[in-house]
Design a protein around this motif. Structure first.
Motif, PDB file in Angstrom:
ATOM      1  N   VAL A 134      -4.766  -0.329  -3.741  1.00 55.53           N
ATOM      2  CA  VAL A 134      -5.540   0.833  -4.175  1.00 55.53           C
ATOM      3  C   VAL A 134      -5.971   0.658  -5.625  1.00 55.53           C
ATOM      4  O   VAL A 134      -5.135   0.446  -6.507  1.00 55.53           O
ATOM      5  CB  VAL A 134      -4.712   2.124  -4.027  1.00 55.53           C
ATOM      6  CG1 VAL A 134      -5.470   3.318  -4.601  1.00 55.53           C
ATOM      7  CG2 VAL A 134      -4.371   2.374  -2.563  1.00 55.53           C
ATOM      8  N   LEU A 173       0.829  -1.202   0.000  1.00 51.91           N
ATOM      9  CA  LEU A 173       0.000   0.000   0.000  1.00 51.91           C
ATOM     10  C   LEU A 173       0.866   1.256   0.000  1.00 51.91           C
ATOM     11  O   LEU A 173       1.684   1.469   0.896  1.00 51.91           O
ATOM     12  CB  LEU A 173      -0.910  -0.001   1.231  1.00 51.91           C
ATOM     13  CG  LEU A 173      -1.822   1.216   1.409  1.00 51.91           C
ATOM     14  CD1 LEU A 173      -2.809   1.321   0.255  1.00 51.91           C
ATOM     15  CD2 LEU A 173      -2.570   1.134   2.738  1.00 51.91           C
ATOM     16  N   ASP A 174       0.710   2.079  -1.027  1.00 50.69           N
ATOM     17  CA  ASP A 174       1.357   3.394  -1.116  1.00 50.69           C
ATOM     18  C   ASP A 174       0.261   4.441  -1.108  1.00 50.69           C
ATOM     19  O   ASP A 174      -0.607   4.447  -1.990  1.00 50.69           O
ATOM     20  CB  ASP A 174       2.176   3.524  -2.402  1.00 50.69           C
ATOM     21  CG  ASP A 174       3.515   2.812  -2.318  1.00 50.69           C
ATOM     22  OD1 ASP A 174       4.256   3.077  -1.360  1.00 50.69           O
ATOM     23  OD2 ASP A 174       3.805   1.998  -3.206  1.00 50.69           O
ATOM     24  N   LEU A 175       0.300   5.321  -0.117  1.00 51.89           N
ATOM     25  CA  LEU A 175      -0.782   6.286   0.042  1.00 51.89           C
ATOM     26  C   LEU A 175      -0.275   7.515   0.789  1.00 51.89           C
ATOM     27  O   LEU A 175       0.460   7.397   1.771  1.00 51.89           O
ATOM     28  CB  LEU A 175      -1.921   5.633   0.831  1.00 51.89           C
ATOM     29  CG  LEU A 175      -3.285   6.298   0.848  1.00 51.89           C
ATOM     30  CD1 LEU A 175      -3.827   6.436  -0.562  1.00 51.89           C
ATOM     31  CD2 LEU A 175      -4.249   5.479   1.712  1.00 51.89           C
ATOM     32  N   THR A 235      -7.507   6.545  -6.692  1.00 47.21           N
ATOM     33  CA  THR A 235      -7.513   7.656  -5.742  1.00 47.21           C
ATOM     34  C   THR A 235      -7.865   8.932  -6.481  1.00 47.21           C
ATOM     35  O   THR A 235      -7.396   9.167  -7.596  1.00 47.21           O
ATOM     36  CB  THR A 235      -6.124   7.824  -5.085  1.00 47.21           C
ATOM     37  OG1 THR A 235      -5.780   6.622  -4.404  1.00 47.21           O
ATOM     38  CG2 THR A 235      -6.122   8.970  -4.092  1.00 47.21           C
ATOM     39  N   THR A 280     -10.455   0.772  -2.636  1.00 46.82           N
ATOM     40  CA  THR A 280      -9.523  -0.337  -2.433  1.00 46.82           C
ATOM     41  C   THR A 280     -10.103  -1.641  -2.967  1.00 46.82           C
ATOM     42  O   THR A 280     -11.321  -1.836  -3.022  1.00 46.82           O
ATOM     43  CB  THR A 280      -9.180  -0.509  -0.941  1.00 46.82           C
ATOM     44  OG1 THR A 280     -10.397  -0.717  -0.208  1.00 46.82           O
ATOM     45  CG2 THR A 280      -8.486   0.724  -0.402  1.00 46.82           C
ATOM     46  N   VAL A 329     -10.354   7.022  -1.670  1.00 45.63           N
ATOM     47  CA  VAL A 329      -9.457   5.936  -2.053  1.00 45.63           C
ATOM     48  C   VAL A 329     -10.289   4.656  -2.146  1.00 45.63           C
ATOM     49  O   VAL A 329     -10.803   4.174  -1.131  1.00 45.63           O
ATOM     50  CB  VAL A 329      -8.316   5.754  -1.031  1.00 45.63           C
ATOM     51  CG1 VAL A 329      -7.388   4.622  -1.470  1.00 45.63           C
ATOM     52  CG2 VAL A 329      -7.533   7.052  -0.854  1.00 45.63           C
ATOM     53  N   THR A 388      -9.605  12.001   4.179  1.00 44.98           N
ATOM     54  CA  THR A 388      -9.407  10.916   3.206  1.00 44.98           C
ATOM     55  C   THR A 388     -10.266   9.736   3.633  1.00 44.98           C
ATOM     56  O   THR A 388     -10.188   9.283   4.766  1.00 44.98           O
ATOM     57  CB  THR A 388      -7.931  10.493   3.133  1.00 44.98           C
ATOM     58  OG1 THR A 388      -7.151  11.620   2.710  1.00 44.98           O
ATOM     59  CG2 THR A 388      -7.744   9.360   2.131  1.00 44.98           C
ATOM     60  N   LEU A 401     -11.285   5.829   2.921  1.00 38.55           N
ATOM     61  CA  LEU A 401     -10.925   4.548   2.316  1.00 38.55           C
ATOM     62  C   LEU A 401     -12.206   3.735   2.199  1.00 38.55           C
ATOM     63  O   LEU A 401     -12.859   3.449   3.209  1.00 38.55           O
ATOM     64  CB  LEU A 401      -9.911   3.834   3.215  1.00 38.55           C
ATOM     65  CG  LEU A 401      -8.926   2.860   2.566  1.00 38.55           C
ATOM     66  CD1 LEU A 401      -8.013   3.587   1.599  1.00 38.55           C
ATOM     67  CD2 LEU A 401      -8.096   2.161   3.635  1.00 38.55           C
TER      68      LEU A 401
END
Length: 350
Positions: A212, A22-24, A215, A207, A205, A32, A34
């Protein structure tokens, strides 16, 4: 206030990757949200940020500080849970003041600050009540006030409205958004409800399978879904997907209906049409038939059957003349509203 960064964060249970690389990045002061189906790793991501779950690999930063292996109590976060987690033996005032008293603040000072925060969320007249004497919405506001009184760097919300009825959920959602905008505290909110996600978020975001899918702002995600998963997950009723092949200025579909659309490429593809953009008109020669009309005040959800395929349209009740159960209808797509996807990969065709 602070930024939040997930850098290649993975969580595994045995061979199962619940969260996968996970890159966020969550900007300072943002809300934000999710959102995703059950089992996609969104709650696990929040719990890793809170320090309630260990990270299998990768790093989590709050501001410039790596908190991957920092205890929960040292992360400067406040969390609002689905079940409120109020102390039943304490009244509203003492529930809100509890985090301050836990830090050894004098009782008079803690009560003064708790009273100010409780009043700011509409609890001023309920300070002496116990949780059992409050409605669900009031209990949730106590939980929010208890989080605010700590003045944390980060707010974490784990499906906080899911236990409320529909009317209370909308009212509390509005109040929560108003509070977050006023305080400007970076907030990370988890939900499975895409309508809730679109209403609350500055950044949404979506998922899927621990990673992800997309976004963006709610409008970007709704207007330009990157693939068929996002297209059908975001939006209610969900987007219609119709397989077809484009040639000679028409999309010839597998349901036997031709659409006058202009996709960016020729050949096989999927046509995506939001229910609001699928237009109906009575046509005795059509083999598409209305199977159900659901009235929702001034609007109606109309289910149309064409062969073995069901399509959904949303129409104004005042324009339903001749469109009723059993009636054959012609279908067309509102100009410049169509979405196109690759039939094999499901990816958006630009």
């Amino acid at each position: 206030m602070a930024t939040i960064t997930f850098s290649n964060v993975t969580k595994t249970y045995g061979q199962n990757h619940v969260v996968d690389n996970l890159d966020l990045d969550l900007p300072d002061g943002s809300m934000t949200v999710l959102v995703g189906p059950s089992g996609c790793g969104k709650s696990t991501s929040l719990r890793m940020l809170a320090g309630l779950e260990a990270v299998s690999s990768g790093d989590i930063f709050i501001g410039e500080r790596n908190v991957t292996h920092v205890d929960t109590r040292d992360r400067d976060i406040a969390m609002v849970f689905q079940n409120y987690a109020l102390y039943p033996h304490l009244d509203v005032l003492d529930n809100v003041a509890f985090p301050l008293r836990a830090k050894k603040m004098k009782k008079a000072d803690a009560h003064r600050r708790a009273t100010e925060v409780a009043q700011s969320v509409g609890l001023g007249e309920l300070l002496k009540r116990r949780p059992k004497d409050l409605s669900g919405g009031q209990q949730q506001r106590v939980a929010i006030a208890r989080a605010i009184v700590r003045e944390p760097a980060i707010f974490l919300f784990d499906e906080p409205l899911s236990n409320l009825d529909a009317k209370l959920r909308i009212e509390t959602r509005t109040e929560l958004l108003r509070i977050q905008r006023r305080l400007g505290i970076t907030s990370f909110y988890v939900t499975h409800d895409q309508e809730e996600a679109m209403t609350l978020s500055d950044r949404m975001v979506v998922t899927r399978n621990g990673g992800v899918a997309q976004t963006g702002t709610p409008n970007e995600v709704y207007s330009r879904p990157v693939d068929t998963f996002v297209a059908t997950f975001v939006g209610s009723p969900k987007m219609n997907l119709i397989a077809g092949s484009y040639s000679e200025s028409l999309l010839h579909t597998e349901i036997g209906i031709d659409f006058a659309v202009d996709p960016p490429r020729r050949g096989d593809l999927l046509l995506g049409v939001r229910p609001d953009d699928l237009l109906l008109s009575p046509d005795p020669a059509s083999h598409a038939v209305v199977s159900l009309v659901e009235l929702l005040g001034p609007r109606a959800i109309v289910t149309v059957t064409a062969g073995a395929t069901e399509l959904t349209a949303v129409a104004e009740v005042s324009r339903l003349g001749g469109i009723e159960s059993g009636a054959p209808v012609a279908l067309r797509v509102r100009p410049r509203s169509a979405h196109y996807f690759d039939r094999e990969s499901g990816n958006r065709i630009e």
